[in-house]
Motif scaffolding. Sequence first.
Motif, short mmCIF file in Angstrom:
data_model
loop_
_atom_site.label_atom_id
_atom_site.label_comp_id
_atom_site.label_asym_id
_atom_site.label_seq_id
_atom_site.Cartn_x
_atom_site.Cartn_y
_atom_site.Cartn_z
N ASP A 46 -21.08 9.02 54.79
CA ASP A 46 -20.09 7.95 54.71
C ASP A 46 -19.62 7.48 56.08
N THR A 47 -20.54 6.97 56.89
CA THR A 47 -20.11 6.24 58.08
C THR A 47 -19.71 4.86 57.59
N ILE A 48 -18.44 4.54 57.77
CA ILE A 48 -17.91 3.28 57.27
C ILE A 48 -18.25 2.18 58.27
N VAL A 49 -18.82 1.09 57.79
CA VAL A 49 -19.18 -0.02 58.66
C VAL A 49 -18.44 -1.26 58.17
N PHE A 50 -17.62 -1.82 59.05
CA PHE A 50 -16.95 -3.08 58.79
C PHE A 50 -17.54 -4.12 59.74
N THR A 51 -17.94 -5.25 59.20
CA THR A 51 -18.56 -6.30 59.99
C THR A 51 -17.60 -7.48 60.14
N TYR A 52 -17.36 -7.85 61.38
CA TYR A 52 -16.42 -8.93 61.70
C TYR A 52 -17.16 -10.01 62.49
N HIS A 53 -16.97 -11.26 62.09
CA HIS A 53 -17.57 -12.38 62.80
C HIS A 53 -16.51 -13.03 63.67
N VAL A 82 -14.68 6.00 66.39
CA VAL A 82 -14.87 4.56 66.18
C VAL A 82 -15.84 4.04 67.23
N GLU A 83 -16.84 3.30 66.74
CA GLU A 83 -17.84 2.70 67.61
C GLU A 83 -17.87 1.20 67.30
N ILE A 84 -17.76 0.40 68.34
CA ILE A 84 -17.84 -1.06 68.19
C ILE A 84 -19.14 -1.52 68.83
N SER A 85 -19.92 -2.27 68.05
CA SER A 85 -21.18 -2.79 68.60
C SER A 85 -21.26 -4.29 68.39
N HIS A 86 -22.00 -4.93 69.30
CA HIS A 86 -22.22 -6.37 69.28
C HIS A 86 -23.68 -6.60 69.67
N ASN A 87 -24.43 -7.32 68.83
CA ASN A 87 -25.86 -7.57 69.07
C ASN A 87 -26.63 -6.27 69.26
N GLN A 88 -26.38 -5.30 68.41
CA GLN A 88 -27.03 -3.98 68.44
C GLN A 88 -26.77 -3.22 69.74
N GLU A 89 -25.75 -3.59 70.47
CA GLU A 89 -25.38 -2.89 71.70
C GLU A 89 -23.97 -2.34 71.55
N GLN A 92 -18.07 -0.21 72.82
CA GLN A 92 -16.91 0.67 72.95
C GLN A 92 -17.04 1.84 71.98
N ILE A 93 -16.71 3.04 72.47
CA ILE A 93 -16.66 4.24 71.63
C ILE A 93 -15.33 4.92 71.89
N ASP A 94 -14.63 5.28 70.82
CA ASP A 94 -13.33 5.95 70.95
C ASP A 94 -13.23 7.11 69.98
N VAL A 131 -18.98 -14.55 71.24
CA VAL A 131 -18.96 -14.99 69.85
C VAL A 131 -20.07 -14.26 69.11
N GLY A 132 -19.83 -13.94 67.84
CA GLY A 132 -20.89 -13.32 67.05
C GLY A 132 -20.39 -12.21 66.17
N ILE A 133 -21.33 -11.40 65.70
CA ILE A 133 -21.08 -10.33 64.76
C ILE A 133 -20.72 -9.04 65.52
N TYR A 134 -19.62 -8.41 65.09
CA TYR A 134 -19.20 -7.13 65.63
C TYR A 134 -19.15 -6.12 64.48
N ASN A 135 -19.76 -4.97 64.69
CA ASN A 135 -19.72 -3.90 63.71
C ASN A 135 -18.78 -2.81 64.20
N PHE A 136 -17.87 -2.40 63.32
CA PHE A 136 -16.97 -1.30 63.56
C PHE A 136 -17.45 -0.14 62.70
N ASN A 137 -17.99 0.90 63.33
CA ASN A 137 -18.48 2.08 62.62
C ASN A 137 -17.40 3.16 62.75
N ILE A 138 -16.93 3.66 61.62
CA ILE A 138 -15.86 4.66 61.62
C ILE A 138 -16.31 5.87 60.82
N THR A 139 -16.13 7.04 61.39
CA THR A 139 -16.34 8.29 60.68
C THR A 139 -15.24 9.25 61.10
#
Length: 162
Positions: A46-53, A82-89, A92-94, A131-139
């Motif tokens: 259950d790695t939670i992924v929230f996608t924000y545009h 928490v990991e934030i990624s943009h364009n598969q990069e 930020q990791i916290d 601008v673009g898609i950001y994924n917030f991965n939370i575990t």
Amino acid sequence: YINNQYMANYYKYFLMICFVFLWLSCENKKTFIYTFNNEEWNFKNDTIVFTYHNNNISNLHDISIFFRNNINYPYRNIYLLVEISHNQEIIQIDTLQYAITDKYGRWVGNGLGDTKDNYFVFENDLKFPGVGIYNFNITHGMRKNPLVGCNKIGLKISENAQ
């Protein structure tokens, strides 16, 4: 004549209500909620992924995390990874730690009965680099897996006008 006047007033109020709903729906915030199966959070599955545009790089953003637990939750705190990624990069990791109870074991969240809602600030005035898609991965980063007593987790992103 009475029916025409009634219909004119009806349409006027209808348009006003539609305008209010349109205005409220244009608020610059986005909320995501994930509900756990069987009130358990398994960090392996259950790695939670929230996608924000993000459409606006000039505004700053406030990001908060919502966590709903019940009395079966066994700890005083929760560690979130928490990991934030943009364009598969990854940008930020916290590792975050939030208190769920006070030092006497009393729940600090809001709610009645067995369920408590906790609201945590993750970032204030975050500026997205593009601008673009950001994924917030939370575990979770707790030792016990699966972590019991977890009902929901959420993410709220609010855009601040400068």
